[in-house]
Design a protein around this motif. Sequence first.
Motif, PDB file in Angstrom:
ATOM      1  N   ASP A  63      43.486   9.299  -1.852  1.00 35.76           N
ATOM      2  CA  ASP A  63      43.925   8.020  -1.307  1.00 35.76           C
ATOM      3  C   ASP A  63      44.563   7.916   0.189  1.00 35.76           C
ATOM      4  O   ASP A  63      45.632   7.401   0.194  1.00 35.76           O
ATOM      5  N   TRP A  64      44.291   8.911   0.965  1.00 32.46           N
ATOM      6  CA  TRP A  64      44.696   8.984   2.223  1.00 32.46           C
ATOM      7  C   TRP A  64      43.820   7.926   2.987  1.00 32.46           C
ATOM      8  O   TRP A  64      44.174   7.253   4.372  1.00 32.46           O
ATOM      9  N   ILE A  65      42.575   7.649   2.810  1.00 33.49           N
ATOM     10  CA  ILE A  65      41.867   6.605   3.277  1.00 33.49           C
ATOM     11  C   ILE A  65      41.054   5.673   2.154  1.00 33.49           C
ATOM     12  O   ILE A  65      41.045   6.208   1.186  1.00 33.49           O
ATOM     13  N   GLU A  66      40.622   4.732   2.592  1.00 34.88           N
ATOM     14  CA  GLU A  66      39.763   3.842   1.836  1.00 34.88           C
ATOM     15  C   GLU A  66      38.471   3.501   2.494  1.00 34.88           C
ATOM     16  O   GLU A  66      38.462   3.478   3.747  1.00 34.88           O
ATOM     17  N   LYS A  67      37.304   3.266   1.727  1.00 36.14           N
ATOM     18  CA  LYS A  67      36.160   2.881   2.216  1.00 36.14           C
ATOM     19  C   LYS A  67      35.824   1.505   1.725  1.00 36.14           C
ATOM     20  O   LYS A  67      36.240   0.956   0.961  1.00 36.14           O
ATOM     21  N   GLN A  68      35.157   0.702   2.856  1.00 40.47           N
ATOM     22  CA  GLN A  68      34.757  -0.625   2.365  1.00 40.47           C
ATOM     23  C   GLN A  68      33.366  -0.800   3.135  1.00 40.47           C
ATOM     24  O   GLN A  68      32.978  -0.081   4.315  1.00 40.47           O
ATOM     25  N   THR A  69      32.740  -1.920   2.889  1.00 43.38           N
ATOM     26  CA  THR A  69      31.496  -2.216   3.628  1.00 43.38           C
ATOM     27  C   THR A  69      31.856  -3.673   4.175  1.00 43.38           C
ATOM     28  O   THR A  69      32.584  -4.458   3.600  1.00 43.38           O
ATOM     29  N   HIS A  70      30.928  -4.064   5.073  1.00 51.71           N
ATOM     30  CA  HIS A  70      31.178  -5.599   5.484  1.00 51.71           C
ATOM     31  C   HIS A  70      29.957  -6.247   4.992  1.00 51.71           C
ATOM     32  O   HIS A  70      28.780  -5.722   4.688  1.00 51.71           O
ATOM     33  N   ALA A  71      30.208  -7.689   4.717  1.00 52.47           N
ATOM     34  CA  ALA A  71      29.235  -8.573   4.333  1.00 52.47           C
ATOM     35  C   ALA A  71      27.887  -8.379   5.223  1.00 52.47           C
ATOM     36  O   ALA A  71      27.899  -8.441   6.347  1.00 52.47           O
ATOM     37  N   GLN A  86      48.728   7.234   6.516  1.00 54.95           N
ATOM     38  CA  GLN A  86      49.637   6.931   7.503  1.00 54.95           C
ATOM     39  C   GLN A  86      50.851   7.856   7.523  1.00 54.95           C
ATOM     40  O   GLN A  86      51.304   8.480   8.112  1.00 54.95           O
ATOM     41  N   ALA A  87      51.635   8.000   6.181  1.00 52.47           N
ATOM     42  CA  ALA A  87      52.649   8.791   5.842  1.00 52.47           C
ATOM     43  C   ALA A  87      52.179  10.249   6.220  1.00 52.47           C
ATOM     44  O   ALA A  87      52.919  11.059   6.681  1.00 52.47           O
TER      45      ALA A  87
END
Length: 182
Positions: A63-71, A86-87
Amino acid sequence: MKVGIFIMPKKRTLPYIILGILAQKDEQTGRQITLQFQNEIGEFWKAAHSQIYPELKKMVADDWIEKQTHAGNDKEIYYRLTPKGQAELLAWITQPIDELPVSQDIFSLKLFFIQEATDPRIKTMIAEERALLKKQLAHLKEREHLLFDGHVNQGSYGHYLILKRAIARLKSQLVWLDTVEN
């Protein structure tokens, strides 16, 4: 009973570098992160594509980064920092450095094992090292001109300092080669 020396494992640095890259520009693909290593960070830290992608997967799990896709393009994955990431980055940057890393300098390692001052390989090794250092110095000066051209941009002061440090280090190594050659 065997008695051994317990060596603490080295703390992984790659995730913090990735966090720093994402802090500079939110939402980047794995390819964009890899390009940062090839173009900018590779001047002082190397990481291969085969190291970066598994690290991204671990960082998502932590949970240091998250992933996502774009439409419209669900195949391209974008990564962004989470508050936890960030912390972690802030804590890492503010943590004191208590030892210098050991450099993996092949030239120095080979030179270490030469026993006689009259060994003919020394002259060849010095000439080869000088050529490599001059090539790298020219590359760094070109990067300095391309990126900064006499102006330090807001938000890239650390990059500027590292580039100046690398240039100074290479110049110093060239001076040292001149002194040992004569």
